[in-house]
Design a protein around this motif. Structure first.
Motif, PDB file in Angstrom:
ATOM      1  N   ARG A   1       8.762 -14.406 -26.219  1.00  0.00           N
ATOM      2  CA  ARG A   1       8.817 -13.226 -25.439  1.00  0.00           C
ATOM      3  C   ARG A   1       7.473 -12.838 -25.007  1.00  0.00           C
ATOM      4  NH1 ARG A   1      11.769  -9.005 -29.292  1.00  0.00           N
ATOM      5  NH2 ARG A   1       9.491  -8.910 -29.784  1.00  0.00           N
ATOM      6  N   PRO A   2       7.163 -12.241 -23.847  1.00  0.00           N
ATOM      7  CA  PRO A   2       5.945 -11.955 -23.001  1.00  0.00           C
ATOM      8  C   PRO A   2       5.251 -10.999 -24.150  1.00  0.00           C
ATOM      9  CG  PRO A   2       7.551 -11.777 -21.319  1.00  0.00           C
ATOM     10  CD  PRO A   2       8.237 -11.910 -22.701  1.00  0.00           C
ATOM     11  N   HIS A   3       5.552 -10.138 -24.767  1.00  0.00           N
ATOM     12  CA  HIS A   3       5.234  -8.873 -25.600  1.00  0.00           C
ATOM     13  C   HIS A   3       4.481  -9.845 -26.905  1.00  0.00           C
ATOM     14  CE1 HIS A   3       7.042  -6.062 -23.370  1.00  0.00           C
ATOM     15  NE2 HIS A   3       6.299  -5.225 -23.727  1.00  0.00           N
TER      16      HIS A   3
ATOM     17  N   ALA B   1       9.032 -17.664 -14.767  1.00  0.00           N
ATOM     18  CA  ALA B   1       7.785 -18.279 -14.187  1.00  0.00           C
ATOM     19  C   ALA B   1       7.244 -17.094 -13.559  1.00  0.00           C
ATOM     20  CB  ALA B   1       8.385 -19.187 -13.152  1.00  0.00           C
ATOM     21  N   GLU B   2       7.763 -16.185 -12.808  1.00  0.00           N
ATOM     22  CA  GLU B   2       7.162 -14.961 -12.458  1.00  0.00           C
ATOM     23  C   GLU B   2       6.543 -14.027 -13.294  1.00  0.00           C
ATOM     24  OE1 GLU B   2       9.650 -12.864  -9.585  1.00  0.00           O
ATOM     25  OE2 GLU B   2      10.294 -14.537  -8.556  1.00  0.00           O
ATOM     26  N   THR B   3       7.084 -13.930 -14.433  1.00  0.00           N
ATOM     27  CA  THR B   3       6.531 -13.127 -15.515  1.00  0.00           C
ATOM     28  C   THR B   3       5.300 -14.032 -16.047  1.00  0.00           C
ATOM     29  OG1 THR B   3       8.469 -12.365 -16.215  1.00  0.00           O
ATOM     30  CG2 THR B   3       6.878 -12.167 -17.945  1.00  0.00           C
ATOM     31  N   ALA B   4       5.087 -15.158 -16.074  1.00  0.00           N
ATOM     32  CA  ALA B   4       4.033 -15.820 -16.487  1.00  0.00           C
ATOM     33  C   ALA B   4       2.765 -15.837 -15.470  1.00  0.00           C
ATOM     34  CB  ALA B   4       4.254 -17.313 -16.931  1.00  0.00           C
TER      35      ALA B   4
ATOM     36  N   TRP C   1       5.102 -20.977 -18.494  1.00  0.00           N
ATOM     37  CA  TRP C   1       6.315 -20.993 -18.651  1.00  0.00           C
ATOM     38  C   TRP C   1       6.947 -22.414 -18.771  1.00  0.00           C
ATOM     39  CZ3 TRP C   1       9.952 -18.585 -21.292  1.00  0.00           C
ATOM     40  CH2 TRP C   1      11.353 -18.915 -20.851  1.00  0.00           C
ATOM     41  N   ARG C   2       7.136 -22.731 -19.929  1.00  0.00           N
ATOM     42  CA  ARG C   2       7.687 -24.105 -20.222  1.00  0.00           C
ATOM     43  C   ARG C   2       9.053 -23.885 -20.239  1.00  0.00           C
ATOM     44  NH1 ARG C   2       5.240 -25.701 -25.740  1.00  0.00           N
ATOM     45  NH2 ARG C   2       7.029 -26.620 -25.782  1.00  0.00           N
TER      46      ARG C   2
ATOM     47  N   ARG D   1      11.644 -23.086 -23.106  1.00  0.00           N
ATOM     48  CA  ARG D   1      12.075 -21.577 -22.878  1.00  0.00           C
ATOM     49  C   ARG D   1      10.933 -20.655 -23.822  1.00  0.00           C
ATOM     50  NH1 ARG D   1      16.642 -20.435 -20.573  1.00  0.00           N
ATOM     51  NH2 ARG D   1      16.862 -18.575 -21.519  1.00  0.00           N
ATOM     52  N   ARG D   2       9.894 -21.002 -23.505  1.00  0.00           N
ATOM     53  CA  ARG D   2       8.638 -20.220 -24.148  1.00  0.00           C
ATOM     54  C   ARG D   2       7.569 -20.294 -23.140  1.00  0.00           C
ATOM     55  NH1 ARG D   2       9.694 -19.681 -29.470  1.00  0.00           N
ATOM     56  NH2 ARG D   2       7.359 -19.538 -29.937  1.00  0.00           N
ATOM     57  N   PHE D   3       6.729 -19.266 -23.556  1.00  0.00           N
ATOM     58  CA  PHE D   3       5.563 -19.125 -22.685  1.00  0.00           C
ATOM     59  C   PHE D   3       4.202 -19.669 -23.404  1.00  0.00           C
ATOM     60  CE2 PHE D   3       8.111 -15.617 -21.417  1.00  0.00           C
ATOM     61  CZ  PHE D   3       7.862 -15.496 -20.232  1.00  0.00           C
TER      62      PHE D   3
END
Length: 85
Positions: free
Chosen positions: A50-52, A8-11, A25-26, A30-32
Motif C-alpha cells: 500500500r502507498p501509505h 502505476a499512476e500512483t507510483a 509498481w511491480r 502487486r507491490r510498490f
C-alpha cells in the motif's frame, strides 16, 4: 462503483511528489518499490503493498540515511497529495 486508481499512476505520482526517490509498481508482485537515489552504498529498496505503508518505510530510510546537506531532495511531507490506498 468507483474505479480503483491505477497503481502505476500512483507510483508515478509518489515519485513526482518525492524527488530523490525512484518509485516503481511491480505488477507481478502487486507491490510498490522505492529506491533512495542518494544512498551510495547498499541502496536497498523498500517495498510495500500500500502507498501509505511505502511512505512510512521511505521516511524510515530518510531518518537512517540523511540526504546530504544542500540536497535537492526535500524530506517526505505527509501534508501534500495523499496517495490512493
Amino acid at each position: 462503483m468507483t474505479a480503483l486508481p491505477d497503481p502505476a499512476e500512483t507510483a508515478s505520482g509518489l515519485e513526482a511528489d518525492h524527488p530523490g526517490w525512484v518509485v516503481l509498481w511491480r505488477c507481478w508482485a502487486r507491490r510498490f518499490w522505492a529506491f533512495p537515489c542518494w544512498v551510495a552504498t547498499d541502496p536497498e529498496p523498500v517495498e510495500a503493498a500500500r502507498p501509505h505503508d511505502l511512505l512510512t518505510l521511505m521516511e524510515e530510510v530518510e531518518l537512517r540515511h540523511q540526504p546530504p546537506a544542500g540536497h535537492p531532495y526535500p524530506p517526505i511531507q505527509r501534508g501534500g497529495r495523499q496517495p490512493a490506498a
